[in-house]
Design a protein around this motif. Sequence first.
Motif, PDB file in Angstrom:
ATOM      1  N   HIS A  81       0.850  -1.195   0.000  1.00  0.00           N
ATOM      2  CA  HIS A  81       0.000   0.000   0.000  1.00  0.00           C
ATOM      3  C   HIS A  81       0.888   1.247   0.000  1.00  0.00           C
ATOM      4  CE1 HIS A  81      -3.823   1.997   0.432  1.00  0.00           C
ATOM      5  NE2 HIS A  81      -3.420   2.644   1.512  1.00  0.00           N
ATOM      6  N   LYS A  82       0.688   2.114  -0.993  1.00  0.00           N
ATOM      7  CA  LYS A  82       1.577   3.255  -1.192  1.00  0.00           C
ATOM      8  C   LYS A  82       0.911   4.578  -0.811  1.00  0.00           C
ATOM      9  CE  LYS A  82       5.114   1.251  -3.535  1.00  0.00           C
ATOM     10  NZ  LYS A  82       4.755  -0.138  -3.679  1.00  0.00           N
ATOM     11  N   ILE A  83       1.742   5.552  -0.437  1.00  0.00           N
ATOM     12  CA  ILE A  83       1.305   6.938  -0.305  1.00  0.00           C
ATOM     13  C   ILE A  83       1.097   7.470  -1.718  1.00  0.00           C
ATOM     14  CG2 ILE A  83       1.967   9.247   0.488  1.00  0.00           C
ATOM     15  CD1 ILE A  83       3.831   7.885   2.517  1.00  0.00           C
ATOM     16  N   PRO A  84       0.029   8.229  -1.996  1.00  0.00           N
ATOM     17  CA  PRO A  84      -0.136   8.809  -3.336  1.00  0.00           C
ATOM     18  C   PRO A  84       1.126   9.551  -3.782  1.00  0.00           C
ATOM     19  CG  PRO A  84      -2.107   9.165  -2.034  1.00  0.00           C
ATOM     20  CD  PRO A  84      -1.099   8.572  -1.103  1.00  0.00           C
ATOM     21  N   VAL A  85       1.472   9.395  -5.048  1.00  0.00           N
ATOM     22  CA  VAL A  85       2.730   9.919  -5.579  1.00  0.00           C
ATOM     23  C   VAL A  85       2.896  11.414  -5.285  1.00  0.00           C
ATOM     24  CG1 VAL A  85       4.025  10.363  -7.703  1.00  0.00           C
ATOM     25  CG2 VAL A  85       2.901   8.149  -7.361  1.00  0.00           C
ATOM     26  N   GLU A  86       1.874  12.204  -5.600  1.00  0.00           N
ATOM     27  CA  GLU A  86       1.967  13.657  -5.414  1.00  0.00           C
ATOM     28  C   GLU A  86       2.138  14.005  -3.936  1.00  0.00           C
ATOM     29  OE1 GLU A  86      -0.513  12.069  -6.831  1.00  0.00           O
ATOM     30  OE2 GLU A  86      -0.404  12.560  -8.984  1.00  0.00           O
ATOM     31  N   THR A  87       1.442  13.278  -3.081  1.00  0.00           N
ATOM     32  CA  THR A  87       1.528  13.537  -1.639  1.00  0.00           C
ATOM     33  C   THR A  87       2.926  13.253  -1.117  1.00  0.00           C
ATOM     34  OG1 THR A  87      -0.805  12.952  -1.367  1.00  0.00           O
ATOM     35  CG2 THR A  87       0.560  12.939   0.609  1.00  0.00           C
ATOM     36  N   ALA A  88       3.497  12.118  -1.512  1.00  0.00           N
ATOM     37  CA  ALA A  88       4.845  11.758  -1.072  1.00  0.00           C
ATOM     38  C   ALA A  88       5.862  12.809  -1.494  1.00  0.00           C
ATOM     39  CB  ALA A  88       5.226  10.390  -1.634  1.00  0.00           C
ATOM     40  N   TYR A  89       5.715  13.311  -2.709  1.00  0.00           N
ATOM     41  CA  TYR A  89       6.657  14.310  -3.210  1.00  0.00           C
ATOM     42  C   TYR A  89       6.540  15.624  -2.453  1.00  0.00           C
ATOM     43  CZ  TYR A  89       9.056  17.488  -6.415  1.00  0.00           C
ATOM     44  OH  TYR A  89       9.890  18.428  -6.961  1.00  0.00           O
ATOM     45  N   GLU A  90       5.333  16.038  -2.160  1.00  0.00           N
ATOM     46  CA  GLU A  90       5.128  17.299  -1.433  1.00  0.00           C
ATOM     47  C   GLU A  90       5.693  17.205  -0.012  1.00  0.00           C
ATOM     48  OE1 GLU A  90       4.130  20.228  -2.588  1.00  0.00           O
ATOM     49  OE2 GLU A  90       4.117  19.233  -4.551  1.00  0.00           O
ATOM     50  N   ILE A  91       5.470  16.070   0.652  1.00  0.00           N
ATOM     51  CA  ILE A  91       6.005  15.894   2.010  1.00  0.00           C
ATOM     52  C   ILE A  91       7.531  15.859   1.968  1.00  0.00           C
ATOM     53  CG2 ILE A  91       6.099  14.371   4.017  1.00  0.00           C
ATOM     54  CD1 ILE A  91       3.266  13.436   3.265  1.00  0.00           C
ATOM     55  N   LEU A 145      14.055  13.851  -8.200  1.00  0.00           N
ATOM     56  CA  LEU A 145      13.561  13.646  -9.555  1.00  0.00           C
ATOM     57  C   LEU A 145      12.760  12.348  -9.664  1.00  0.00           C
ATOM     58  CD1 LEU A 145      13.534  15.005 -12.311  1.00  0.00           C
ATOM     59  CD2 LEU A 145      15.578  13.700 -12.923  1.00  0.00           C
ATOM     60  N   LEU A 146      13.222  11.307  -8.978  1.00  0.00           N
ATOM     61  CA  LEU A 146      12.515  10.024  -9.003  1.00  0.00           C
ATOM     62  C   LEU A 146      11.124  10.160  -8.389  1.00  0.00           C
ATOM     63  CD1 LEU A 146      15.436   7.657  -7.916  1.00  0.00           C
ATOM     64  CD2 LEU A 146      14.472   7.893 -10.212  1.00  0.00           C
ATOM     65  N   LEU A 147      11.048  10.896  -7.278  1.00  0.00           N
ATOM     66  CA  LEU A 147       9.757  11.100  -6.632  1.00  0.00           C
ATOM     67  C   LEU A 147       8.848  11.985  -7.474  1.00  0.00           C
ATOM     68  CD1 LEU A 147      10.992  11.657  -2.979  1.00  0.00           C
ATOM     69  CD2 LEU A 147       9.681   9.699  -3.784  1.00  0.00           C
ATOM     70  N   LYS A 148       9.408  13.030  -8.021  1.00  0.00           N
ATOM     71  CA  LYS A 148       8.617  13.970  -8.823  1.00  0.00           C
ATOM     72  C   LYS A 148       7.981  13.288 -10.020  1.00  0.00           C
ATOM     73  CE  LYS A 148       8.978  18.507 -11.061  1.00  0.00           C
ATOM     74  NZ  LYS A 148       9.897  19.635 -11.373  1.00  0.00           N
ATOM     75  N   MET A 152       9.813   6.461  -8.158  1.00  0.00           N
ATOM     76  CA  MET A 152      10.047   5.842  -6.851  1.00  0.00           C
ATOM     77  C   MET A 152       8.770   6.018  -6.043  1.00  0.00           C
ATOM     78  SD  MET A 152      12.740   6.822  -3.815  1.00  0.00           S
ATOM     79  CE  MET A 152      14.224   6.236  -4.636  1.00  0.00           C
ATOM     80  N   GLN A 153       7.978   4.957  -5.943  1.00  0.00           N
ATOM     81  CA  GLN A 153       6.729   5.032  -5.198  1.00  0.00           C
ATOM     82  C   GLN A 153       6.990   4.672  -3.738  1.00  0.00           C
ATOM     83  OE1 GLN A 153       3.289   3.372  -7.099  1.00  0.00           O
ATOM     84  NE2 GLN A 153       4.146   3.653  -9.133  1.00  0.00           N
ATOM     85  N   VAL A 154       6.260   5.325  -2.852  1.00  0.00           N
ATOM     86  CA  VAL A 154       6.627   5.337  -1.434  1.00  0.00           C
ATOM     87  C   VAL A 154       5.607   4.615  -0.568  1.00  0.00           C
ATOM     88  CG1 VAL A 154       7.158   6.818   0.529  1.00  0.00           C
ATOM     89  CG2 VAL A 154       7.841   7.523  -1.786  1.00  0.00           C
ATOM     90  N   ILE A 180      -2.901  10.430   4.846  1.00  0.00           N
ATOM     91  CA  ILE A 180      -1.713   9.892   5.510  1.00  0.00           C
ATOM     92  C   ILE A 180      -1.978   9.688   6.995  1.00  0.00           C
ATOM     93  CG2 ILE A 180      -0.102  10.925   3.872  1.00  0.00           C
ATOM     94  CD1 ILE A 180       0.562  13.008   6.097  1.00  0.00           C
ATOM     95  N   ILE A 181      -1.164   8.822   7.591  1.00  0.00           N
ATOM     96  CA  ILE A 181      -1.158   8.578   9.033  1.00  0.00           C
ATOM     97  C   ILE A 181       0.242   8.894   9.541  1.00  0.00           C
ATOM     98  CG2 ILE A 181      -1.420   6.854  10.858  1.00  0.00           C
ATOM     99  CD1 ILE A 181      -3.237   5.282   8.982  1.00  0.00           C
ATOM    100  N   CYS A 182       0.335   9.535  10.674  1.00  0.00           N
ATOM    101  CA  CYS A 182       1.632   9.809  11.301  1.00  0.00           C
ATOM    102  C   CYS A 182       1.693   9.113  12.661  1.00  0.00           C
ATOM    103  CB  CYS A 182       1.844  11.309  11.486  1.00  0.00           C
ATOM    104  SG  CYS A 182       1.848  12.253   9.957  1.00  0.00           S
ATOM    105  N   THR A 183       2.789   8.425  12.920  1.00  0.00           N
ATOM    106  CA  THR A 183       3.004   7.825  14.232  1.00  0.00           C
ATOM    107  C   THR A 183       4.378   8.251  14.739  1.00  0.00           C
ATOM    108  OG1 THR A 183       3.906   5.777  13.280  1.00  0.00           O
ATOM    109  CG2 THR A 183       1.551   5.824  13.738  1.00  0.00           C
ATOM    110  N   TYR A 184       4.577   8.084  16.048  1.00  0.00           N
ATOM    111  CA  TYR A 184       5.785   8.590  16.694  1.00  0.00           C
ATOM    112  C   TYR A 184       6.410   7.483  17.546  1.00  0.00           C
ATOM    113  CZ  TYR A 184       3.413  12.834  15.273  1.00  0.00           C
ATOM    114  OH  TYR A 184       2.769  13.793  14.524  1.00  0.00           O
ATOM    115  N   PRO A 185       7.353   6.733  16.983  1.00  0.00           N
ATOM    116  CA  PRO A 185       7.995   5.658  17.749  1.00  0.00           C
ATOM    117  C   PRO A 185       8.738   6.187  18.987  1.00  0.00           C
ATOM    118  CG  PRO A 185       8.461   5.451  15.401  1.00  0.00           C
ATOM    119  CD  PRO A 185       7.826   6.781  15.598  1.00  0.00           C
ATOM    120  N   SER A 186       9.196   7.440  18.926  1.00  0.00           N
ATOM    121  CA  SER A 186       9.857   8.078  20.060  1.00  0.00           C
ATOM    122  C   SER A 186       9.596   9.579  19.975  1.00  0.00           C
ATOM    123  CB  SER A 186      11.367   7.800  20.040  1.00  0.00           C
ATOM    124  OG  SER A 186      12.003   8.595  19.054  1.00  0.00           O
TER     125      SER A 186
END
Length: 272
Positions: A81-91, A145-148, A152-154, A180-186
């Motif tokens: 399961h991937k993060i949408p391409v545009e979203t990954a690039y913006e982050i 460039l790969l992300l844009k 490279m899918q994330v 997206i979901i964010c978690t904090y291991p520490s």
Amino acid sequence: MKLVAIDLDGTLLHDDCTISQYTKNIIEEASRNDIMVVPTSGRSFRNIKEQVKDIEGIKYCICSNGSIVGRLDTEEVLYDHKIPVETAYEIYKEIKRRGGFVQIYSDTNTFVENDVRHIIYDSKLPDEFCDNLLATDIPILSSELLLKRGLMQVNKLHVVFSDPSEMPDFADYCKTIEGIICTYPSNYNMEIFATGCNKDKGIRIICEKCGIEQQDTIAIGDSDNDVAMIQYANIGIAVDNAMDVLKDAADYITKSNNEDGPAIVLEKILKK
């Protein structure tokens, strides 16, 4: 019990990122008694495989916080399961703008840019953890460039800042992004992955694959990215060093990671 899902960092692994021989022996005994031990982690498939390579009987793993589920011996991917391409690039661009470290999880591998490696060591994360986490990474000059271009899918982004005080503001930025979901291991690092996947999803997939009922599952963890899986499992267990949010959600608390808490649970299951 037929399936025991165990988080790695802070749970199965000691603080120095090792697994005791006692724990290895108990896991192998559990396997011989038809109890499936499944490592579940924010780490990549490649890194998890390295961590458990000398433990016999571990077949499946839940990786990148549930965005990849795979079989270790054949490297068959059961779920991706991937993060949408545009979203990954913006982050990614925002992390770079803030001068942060970003580790990119794509399929079964992890990529890190050469010019940001020092940042994770500059943070308050232990050097042993940094060494161990980066050991299986593929170095790359630039991912931009790969992300844009979507080449490279994330599956997941792992984010660290040299100054931990940068994290709350970046977390507020992430709250404005859908999907997206964010978690904090520490207190010093953040994991970002797509809505719709988590470690509990991985347990469901393996149970369906192997014909295991939910009532025959246990999950053991230590941090907020383990909450979903211990709530899903029939029995949820926190190690003694776990975050309060996980202890509050758990049915039981076992010994700490450095005291081989998960192995103690497995040994009790075997004795029963």
